[in-house]
Design a protein around this motif. Sequence first.
Motif, short mmCIF file in Angstrom:
data_model
loop_
_atom_site.label_atom_id
_atom_site.label_comp_id
_atom_site.label_asym_id
_atom_site.label_seq_id
_atom_site.Cartn_x
_atom_site.Cartn_y
_atom_site.Cartn_z
N VAL A 14 26.58 47.72 -5.92
CA VAL A 14 26.01 48.16 -4.65
C VAL A 14 25.78 49.66 -4.64
O VAL A 14 26.43 50.42 -5.34
N LYS A 15 24.81 50.07 -3.82
CA LYS A 15 24.54 51.46 -3.52
C LYS A 15 24.63 51.64 -2.01
O LYS A 15 24.66 50.68 -1.26
N LYS A 16 24.65 52.87 -1.57
CA LYS A 16 24.71 53.16 -0.14
C LYS A 16 23.45 52.66 0.55
O LYS A 16 22.35 52.73 -0.01
N ASN A 17 23.60 52.10 1.75
CA ASN A 17 22.52 51.57 2.61
C ASN A 17 21.89 50.29 2.05
O ASN A 17 20.84 49.88 2.52
N GLN A 18 22.52 49.64 1.10
CA GLN A 18 22.01 48.39 0.55
C GLN A 18 22.57 47.22 1.36
O GLN A 18 23.72 47.24 1.78
N VAL A 19 21.75 46.20 1.59
CA VAL A 19 22.17 44.98 2.30
C VAL A 19 22.31 43.87 1.27
O VAL A 19 21.38 43.61 0.50
N ILE A 20 23.50 43.21 1.25
CA ILE A 20 23.74 42.14 0.29
C ILE A 20 24.32 40.93 1.00
O ILE A 20 24.88 41.04 2.10
N HIS A 21 24.17 39.77 0.39
CA HIS A 21 24.79 38.53 0.85
C HIS A 21 25.98 38.25 -0.05
O HIS A 21 25.82 38.14 -1.26
N ILE A 22 27.17 38.13 0.54
CA ILE A 22 28.37 37.83 -0.22
C ILE A 22 28.98 36.55 0.31
O ILE A 22 28.54 36.01 1.33
N GLU A 23 29.99 36.04 -0.39
CA GLU A 23 30.70 34.85 0.06
C GLU A 23 31.24 35.09 1.47
O GLU A 23 31.60 36.20 1.82
N LYS A 24 31.31 34.03 2.27
CA LYS A 24 31.68 34.15 3.67
C LYS A 24 33.03 34.83 3.85
O LYS A 24 34.01 34.49 3.21
N LEU A 25 33.04 35.84 4.74
CA LEU A 25 34.26 36.54 5.11
C LEU A 25 34.68 36.14 6.51
O LEU A 25 33.82 35.89 7.36
N ASN A 26 35.97 36.08 6.77
CA ASN A 26 36.46 35.76 8.11
C ASN A 26 36.60 37.04 8.92
O ASN A 26 37.69 37.58 9.07
N CYS A 27 35.48 37.55 9.40
CA CYS A 27 35.46 38.74 10.25
C CYS A 27 34.31 38.61 11.24
O CYS A 27 33.39 37.82 11.04
N LEU A 28 34.38 39.37 12.31
CA LEU A 28 33.39 39.28 13.37
C LEU A 28 32.13 40.05 13.02
O LEU A 28 32.18 41.07 12.31
N THR A 29 31.01 39.58 13.56
CA THR A 29 29.75 40.28 13.40
C THR A 29 29.82 41.61 14.14
O THR A 29 30.30 41.67 15.26
N GLY A 30 29.38 42.67 13.51
CA GLY A 30 29.42 43.99 14.12
C GLY A 30 30.64 44.80 13.74
O GLY A 30 30.76 45.97 14.12
N SER A 31 31.56 44.22 13.00
CA SER A 31 32.76 44.95 12.59
C SER A 31 32.53 45.59 11.22
O SER A 31 31.52 45.33 10.56
N THR A 32 33.48 46.42 10.80
CA THR A 32 33.40 47.01 9.48
C THR A 32 34.49 46.42 8.60
O THR A 32 35.54 46.01 9.09
N VAL A 33 34.21 46.38 7.33
CA VAL A 33 35.16 45.82 6.37
C VAL A 33 35.23 46.76 5.17
O VAL A 33 34.24 47.43 4.84
N GLU A 34 36.42 46.86 4.57
CA GLU A 34 36.60 47.70 3.39
C GLU A 34 36.95 46.85 2.19
O GLU A 34 37.79 45.96 2.28
N PHE A 35 36.29 47.12 1.09
CA PHE A 35 36.58 46.43 -0.16
C PHE A 35 37.37 47.40 -1.04
O PHE A 35 36.94 48.52 -1.29
N GLU A 36 38.55 46.95 -1.48
CA GLU A 36 39.43 47.83 -2.26
C GLU A 36 39.51 47.45 -3.73
O GLU A 36 40.05 48.20 -4.52
N ASN A 37 38.98 46.29 -4.10
CA ASN A 37 39.01 45.86 -5.51
C ASN A 37 37.77 46.39 -6.22
O ASN A 37 36.84 45.66 -6.53
N ILE A 38 37.78 47.68 -6.51
CA ILE A 38 36.65 48.35 -7.15
C ILE A 38 36.86 48.32 -8.66
O ILE A 38 37.87 48.79 -9.16
N LEU A 39 35.90 47.76 -9.36
CA LEU A 39 35.99 47.64 -10.82
C LEU A 39 35.42 48.85 -11.55
O LEU A 39 35.93 49.26 -12.59
N MET A 40 34.34 49.43 -10.98
CA MET A 40 33.67 50.53 -11.65
C MET A 40 32.94 51.37 -10.63
O MET A 40 32.48 50.87 -9.62
N ILE A 41 32.84 52.65 -10.90
CA ILE A 41 32.06 53.55 -10.04
C ILE A 41 31.28 54.51 -10.94
O ILE A 41 31.78 54.94 -11.98
#
Length: 106
Positions: A14-41
């Motif tokens: 991913v890059k900044k401002n990119q929109v992607i479809h990922i596997e369903k997450l249990n969170c509300l629409t309009g909320s923010t989520v953080e991904f911490e399992n970063i493999l590479m940057i």
Amino acid sequence: MYAVFLSGGKQYRVKKNQVIHIEKLNCLTGSTVEFENILMISNKNKIEIGNPFLNGVKVKAFVENHGRSKKIKVIKFNRRKHYKKQQGHRQHFTSVKIIDINHIEK
């Protein structure tokens, strides 16, 4: 600058401002989520690879909506055995927009 993270057993680049479809997450629409399992940057010429994950790196994303993808047909068929089975499947997904890639320099 881009990052590769792990979510739902799949890896996403991913890059900044990119929109992607990922596997369903249990969170509300309009909320923010953080991904911490970063493999590479990657930041221009500098690439960091985790073993297996990087410390101090997070990807922030905004949950835009939830949905279901197009229907696929699952067909099982044995010739000359009078056996044919059809089934449809629609996978659930969550559409997220990448807000920021936080990287703490060492």
